[in-house]
Enzyme design. Structure first.
Site, PDB file in Angstrom:
ATOM      1  N   THR A   1      45.912  15.538  43.872  1.00  0.00           N
ATOM      2  CA  THR A   1      46.826  14.726  44.687  1.00  0.00           C
ATOM      3  C   THR A   1      48.266  15.080  44.347  1.00  0.00           C
ATOM      4  O   THR A   1      48.542  15.570  43.268  1.00  0.00           O
ATOM      5  CB  THR A   1      46.597  13.240  44.412  1.00  0.00           C
ATOM      6  OG1 THR A   1      46.596  13.057  42.998  1.00  0.00           O
ATOM      7  CG2 THR A   1      45.281  12.808  44.971  1.00  0.00           C
TER       8      THR A   1
ATOM      9  N   LYS B   1      39.236  32.665  56.849  1.00  0.00           N
ATOM     10  CA  LYS B   1      40.103  31.995  55.897  1.00  0.00           C
ATOM     11  C   LYS B   1      39.565  32.263  54.503  1.00  0.00           C
ATOM     12  O   LYS B   1      38.361  32.457  54.313  1.00  0.00           O
ATOM     13  CB  LYS B   1      40.184  30.494  56.136  1.00  0.00           C
ATOM     14  CG  LYS B   1      38.968  29.717  55.665  1.00  0.00           C
ATOM     15  CD  LYS B   1      39.262  28.241  55.499  1.00  0.00           C
ATOM     16  CE  LYS B   1      40.114  27.954  54.284  1.00  0.00           C
ATOM     17  NZ  LYS B   1      39.469  28.187  52.989  1.00  0.00           N
TER      18      LYS B   1
ATOM     19  N   THR C   1      44.387  27.094  54.962  1.00  0.00           N
ATOM     20  CA  THR C   1      44.827  26.004  54.086  1.00  0.00           C
ATOM     21  C   THR C   1      46.087  26.515  53.387  1.00  0.00           C
ATOM     22  O   THR C   1      47.143  26.553  54.020  1.00  0.00           O
ATOM     23  CB  THR C   1      43.698  25.589  53.135  1.00  0.00           C
ATOM     24  OG1 THR C   1      43.188  26.731  52.474  1.00  0.00           O
ATOM     25  CG2 THR C   1      42.585  24.905  53.904  1.00  0.00           C
TER      26      THR C   1
ATOM     27  N   GLU D   1      43.674  33.322  45.593  1.00  0.00           N
ATOM     28  CA  GLU D   1      44.611  32.398  44.951  1.00  0.00           C
ATOM     29  C   GLU D   1      45.399  33.093  43.842  1.00  0.00           C
ATOM     30  O   GLU D   1      44.815  33.620  42.898  1.00  0.00           O
ATOM     31  CB  GLU D   1      43.856  31.186  44.399  1.00  0.00           C
ATOM     32  CG  GLU D   1      43.446  30.234  45.512  1.00  0.00           C
ATOM     33  CD  GLU D   1      42.667  29.039  45.019  1.00  0.00           C
ATOM     34  OE1 GLU D   1      42.758  27.993  45.669  1.00  0.00           O
ATOM     35  OE2 GLU D   1      41.977  29.151  44.002  1.00  0.00           O
TER      36      GLU D   1
ATOM     37  N   THR E   1      36.588  28.331  49.605  1.00  0.00           N
ATOM     38  CA  THR E   1      35.669  28.403  50.742  1.00  0.00           C
ATOM     39  C   THR E   1      36.019  29.584  51.623  1.00  0.00           C
ATOM     40  O   THR E   1      37.169  29.768  51.984  1.00  0.00           O
ATOM     41  CB  THR E   1      35.751  27.138  51.602  1.00  0.00           C
ATOM     42  OG1 THR E   1      35.316  26.051  50.836  1.00  0.00           O
ATOM     43  CG2 THR E   1      34.872  27.272  52.840  1.00  0.00           C
TER      44      THR E   1
ATOM     45  N   ASN F   1      45.000  26.052  40.291  1.00  0.00           N
ATOM     46  CA  ASN F   1      43.725  25.384  40.040  1.00  0.00           C
ATOM     47  C   ASN F   1      43.749  24.369  38.915  1.00  0.00           C
ATOM     48  O   ASN F   1      42.779  23.649  38.707  1.00  0.00           O
ATOM     49  CB  ASN F   1      42.639  26.437  39.816  1.00  0.00           C
ATOM     50  CG  ASN F   1      42.283  27.094  41.115  1.00  0.00           C
ATOM     51  OD1 ASN F   1      41.842  26.443  42.041  1.00  0.00           O
ATOM     52  ND2 ASN F   1      42.535  28.389  41.221  1.00  0.00           N
TER      53      ASN F   1
END
Lengths: 400, 400
Positions: free
Chosen positions: A400, A175, A149, A272, A186, A395
């Protein structure tokens, strides 16, 4: 054991993979297939979260029939979790379409998904993608991209060992954290090998290995609803079937451990917003589980993570995390070293010149924290990353 | 119960407090005293961290002799933790100096500290500060300032109730997260009351109350080495001695709960870098402990915290935290509402217009998350704050 830098998930004999853009994400590849040309012994471990994604239900159903499978279908961009009965039906439809395409029994197919929670899957696009996947591809790259991702890099490892005069390949891909619609970190891990191995034993081995690898990484302490690590062993290498008594079983164990450990470190380093990989080694524990728990608490502490982002060797926070891990320790006998620099000896500060001794090692990308408890002889390791402004930014952003 | 906005820690009859600058911090007040003119029944709870600050050892020793005390001495700017034998001796010296000054037995004095870990205490400055403290002051303000570090506001509550025709006052003060030398979010809470109460019963009541107040807040999941909440009840109000059978015991319980709950919320709202107070109410649980655990996991999730910093009602992260709390739930029967807006019903998404329905409530300072499990009738609440850039900044900064 040989490390194969050029190897990948489709390198073990008889494995083919593909990946392409089905339209769940805007531009990037979002659907992938692993196919074995013969049935493979398959084992999987799943998230401990009580909310499990629909694909996990379907994969569990496939493996409940028998431990043999020949294909894995995976999509990114949508986790297919908290999507009700339609979600379960969609995951079964993904399995059925893949089975029909490859002319396999449905329970020879497993399913995985990662992405946003609570949004219905766009099934027509997924089915269209499945129809286009090419099960004769063997370069591995399309699949590796399709599960990513916002991961900054492909996470792939491949090694070979010699068993019974045959070359056995073990390859893995994972991933980690970071999504276009960040929802959670995930973790998906897929391992292929052409080793011949007993099914029940493969399952046991996977669980043992996971405990000391994937389960020992943390990016933010949030266990996803869709975590899955799956291994397929198709026996194409032609070795004698591996079991607990095989004379070279330790070699295979080491290869599987190496693949899982390397993937775990790659996931942690690409957490992240991460700027550093942090490894915590706890020694001198009474039990391995104690050592692993303490290591994971230290590497998971926001305060420790923020300190290392700031390149501050603030060992008071390490002590603090050791103390609240929930494992009995002796608060008077702990040693701590940061990347080789001892800062605490028998729980008392070591006088060092921080600027001269500590600051240089804190500037490195890889940080190692060694904790010696002086209670016993057991050890454990965990991996994580620092806590940066970028983590908050990623985060805090709207979906969107 | 009357809320006394003008009241403070020295409002209950017979309590005196002072605070001043002893030189542990650069400019701000850093040493404080609570004094009761008669012996007070005293109870305390401490951090569960295996590394405990030296003051905790000394306070435990004082309360091991008897539950009566008359004074608390507290310093900020240095936690006196991981400071070896000198640290223990220093904490005993603080107790001895306070006892001598006030002409009390040493075990009538308790000790608390908060600040940087692993740095020896500047004992001469502390002793000099103790000598200058004025045990006849009753305005409360000096003490309240002396326990603060980078807290943005004093956290103080005072209420009165009527018991046996007498006015009983319960007051409390707390410090939360944020230090000049940020090391951890030490929580200190001190409660004074002029109620007459049985010692063993006070201890039991404190533990019950803490479970549902201070123990239900989290800023960053890191349990400090120096956490302490202590209550002193000196009986000066003249009520009949409180025990389990006192006809108005529920009133006193409610007053103590109110004080602890308000202090907890103030600490959460003033968490390091916080821009929002987040309250999580879990209902429909089988057990209160289940409800409290889930509430605390949700409010402690980095992903949930970052989402609310970004004013994003990302309920997938709430679901995720509910699912990994370690408490059995039914993944098909969960409802979630964010500040009154239902987003999940029976674990399926509710169709809402996010911009119209959700965005406005997310802009508020106070956010309430309601989770209904539909399993039983028990409930629990937890409080926390969002995760901001400022949190990372504060904790990534060098200690000096």
């Amino acid at each position: 054991m040989q490390i194969r830098h050029e190897g990948h998930i489709a390198t073990p004999l008889g494995f083919y993979t593909d990946g392409l853009h089905a339209g769940l994400k805007r531009f990037k590849k979002d659907i992938g297939l692993i196919y074995s040309d013969v049935p493979a012994q398959t084992a999987a471990v799943y998230t401990q979260n009580y909310f499990k994604g629909a694909p996990i239900t379907v994969t569990q159903a496939s493996l409940a029939t028998s431990s043999l499978t020949q294909a894995l279908i995976v999509n990114s961009g949508n986790a297919n979790t908290c999507t009700g009965k339609k979600g379960i039906a969609d995951a079964y439809a993904m399995r059925a379409a893949t089975a029909a395409k490859l002319q396999l029994p449905v329970d020879y197919v497993t399913v995985a998904s990662t992405g946003v929670i609570g949004v219905p899957l766009n099934l027509p696009r997924v089915l269209d993608g499945i129809a286009q996947l090419d099960e004769t591809q063997s370069n591995g790259h399309g699949f590796q991209e399709a599960i990513l991702t916002t991961d900054k890099a492909v996470k792939s490892v491949c090694v070979t060992i010699e068993l019974d005069g045959q070359t056995v390949t073990v390859a893995g891909v994972a991933k980690g954290s970071g999504m276009i619609n960040p929802n959670m970190a995930t973790l998906l891990g897929f391992i292929t090998t052409d080793a011949a191995i007993e099914g029940v034993y493969l399952d046991k081995l996977l669980r043992q290995t996971i405990e000391r690898s994937f389960n020992q990484i943390t990016i933010d302490g949030d266990t996803s609803t869709n975590d899955m690590v799956l291994v397929m062993a198709n026996g194409r290498a032609g070795n004698d079937i591996l079991c607990a008594n095989h004379p070279q079983i330790l070699q295979f164990k080491a290869a599987l451990m190496y693949v899982c450990e390397q993937l775990s470190k790659k996931v942690a380093a690409d957490g992240e917003g991460a700027t550093k990989l942090i490894e915590v080694n706890v020694t001198g524990a009474l039990q391995q589980t104690d050592a692993r728990l303490i290591a994971k608490k230290v590497v998971g502490s926001n305060l420790v993570k923020a300190a290392f982002f700031g390149e501050d060797g603030n060992w008071g926070r390490i002590i603090d995390a050791i103390g609240y891990a929930g494992v009995p320790i002796n608060p008077d006998t702990v040693d701590i070293a940061i990347s080789g620099v001892t800062v605490l000896k028998n729980s008392e500060p070591v006088i060092i010149d921080e600027a001269r001794d500590l600051t240089p090692v804190l500037k490195a990308h890889d940080i190692t924290i060694a904790v010696e408890l002086h209670l016993g002889n057991e050890a454990g390791t965990a991996w994580g990353c620092d806590l940066s402004y970028e983590y908050v930014k990623i985060n805090a952003a709207y979906r969107t």
